[in-house]
Scaffold this active site. Structure first.
Site, mmCIF file in Angstrom:
data_model
loop_
_atom_site.group_PDB
_atom_site.id
_atom_site.type_symbol
_atom_site.label_atom_id
_atom_site.label_comp_id
_atom_site.label_asym_id
_atom_site.label_seq_id
_atom_site.Cartn_x
_atom_site.Cartn_y
_atom_site.Cartn_z
ATOM 1 N N THR A 1 0.850 -1.191 0.000
ATOM 2 C CA THR A 1 0.000 0.000 0.000
ATOM 3 C C THR A 1 0.883 1.237 0.000
ATOM 4 O OG1 THR A 1 -1.966 1.026 0.987
ATOM 5 C CG2 THR A 1 -0.378 0.088 2.523
ATOM 6 N N ASN A 2 0.335 2.378 0.358
ATOM 7 C CA ASN A 2 1.113 3.624 0.350
ATOM 8 C C ASN A 2 0.682 4.512 1.504
ATOM 9 O OD1 ASN A 2 -1.126 5.438 -0.583
ATOM 10 N ND2 ASN A 2 -1.046 4.031 -2.316
ATOM 11 N N ASP A 3 1.243 5.718 1.578
ATOM 12 C CA ASP A 3 1.061 6.590 2.739
ATOM 13 C C ASP A 3 -0.214 7.433 2.734
ATOM 14 O OD1 ASP A 3 3.145 6.088 4.475
ATOM 15 O OD2 ASP A 3 4.560 7.274 3.297
#
Ligand code: CTP
Ligand code: CA
Length: 226
Positions: free
Chosen positions: A33-35
């Site tokens: 995933t990402n931030d």
């Protein structure tokens, strides 16, 4: 939230907002995933509702709970998000793509938990669908707003994305600047259209950014330039 009343600039409009970071499965217990915190997209959904729109929020992984009282579809992957958006797309008036969509996903997610073996391992990734680009191609009368988080050459990349994805507006933020970007409650954005810079906003709460952005969009949707 904010108690001030907002003009009902989007009354009668159907608005789709995407938010959060997509989750791309490696196996049943692991993912990429990402931030993205979801805060910018959630603020846009809230303000669109305050402006009188019928809002549909499609969100992937977020740090905070989605705002109450809004039609919400929770999804994981880029592919799921694309399907959810397409199911709402046809009679929509405005689509705001604030989600951070993964660019690549594991080529063949494992059905059961992967076991460790050698000292190194390789994970093959394949490109995801570019949702915004597909919407840009499919667009009939919808007004399309894209986002871009950049660390450098903000204007150049913003203009390139706006064109490539056939957006009406593109909101760019420099995520290296203090007070902007992923987990922050504030943001510093520049709004572009096909002619160039429309508005450079100072540091503002994401709620205020949403208000100004949707005010610009609603004027343009009515054919009033602002
Ligand atoms: N986007 C999308 N689907 C993808 C990737 C991005 O819909 N698979 C959308 C995002 O929601 C955002 C816009 O495209 O509104 C720009 O995303 P960004 O990651 O900045 O652009 P990319 O085209 O993926 O370029 P890069 O990551 O290489 O900068
Ligand atoms: Ca990307």
């Amino acid at each position: 939230a904010n108690q001030q009343t907002v003009p009902r600039l989007l009354a009668g409009k159907k608005v789709i907002v995407t938010a959060g970071g997509t989750i791309e499965r490696i196996d049943p217990v692991r993912y990429i995933t990402n931030d993205s915190s979801g805060k910018m997209g959630f603020a846009i959904a809230e303000v669109a509702k305050e402006m009188g729109a019928e809002v549909h929020l499609v969100h992937a992984h977020t740090d905070v709970a989605p705002p109450a009282g809004i039609n919400t579809i929770a999804v994981q992957s880029a592919d799921d998000m694309y399907k959810a958006v397409l199911s709402l797309w046809e009679d929509s008036d405005l689509v705001v793509k604030a989600a951070a969509v993964a660019d690549y996903r594991p080529a063949s997610p494992a059905a059961s938990k992967m076991k460790k073996s050698g000292e190194t391992m390789k994970l093959e990734l394949v490109k995801t669908v570019d949702i915004l680009e597909q919407l840009g191609k499919a667009k009939t009368s919808q007004f399309l707003i894209g986002f871009a988080a950049e660390t450098n050459d903000v204007e150049r990349y913003a203009k390139e994305k706006l064109q490539r994805k056939n957006c009406d507006l593109l909101v760019a933020n420099d995520v290296t600047v203090e007070g902007a970007g992923f987990r922050s409650d504030t943001n510093i954005v520049q709004v572009f259209d096909k002619h160039g810079l429309v508005e450079q906003m100072p540091v503002l709460t994401k709620h205020e950014v949403a208000k100004r952005l949707l005010t610009i969009a609603s004027a343009r949707m009515q054919g009033v330039l602002s």
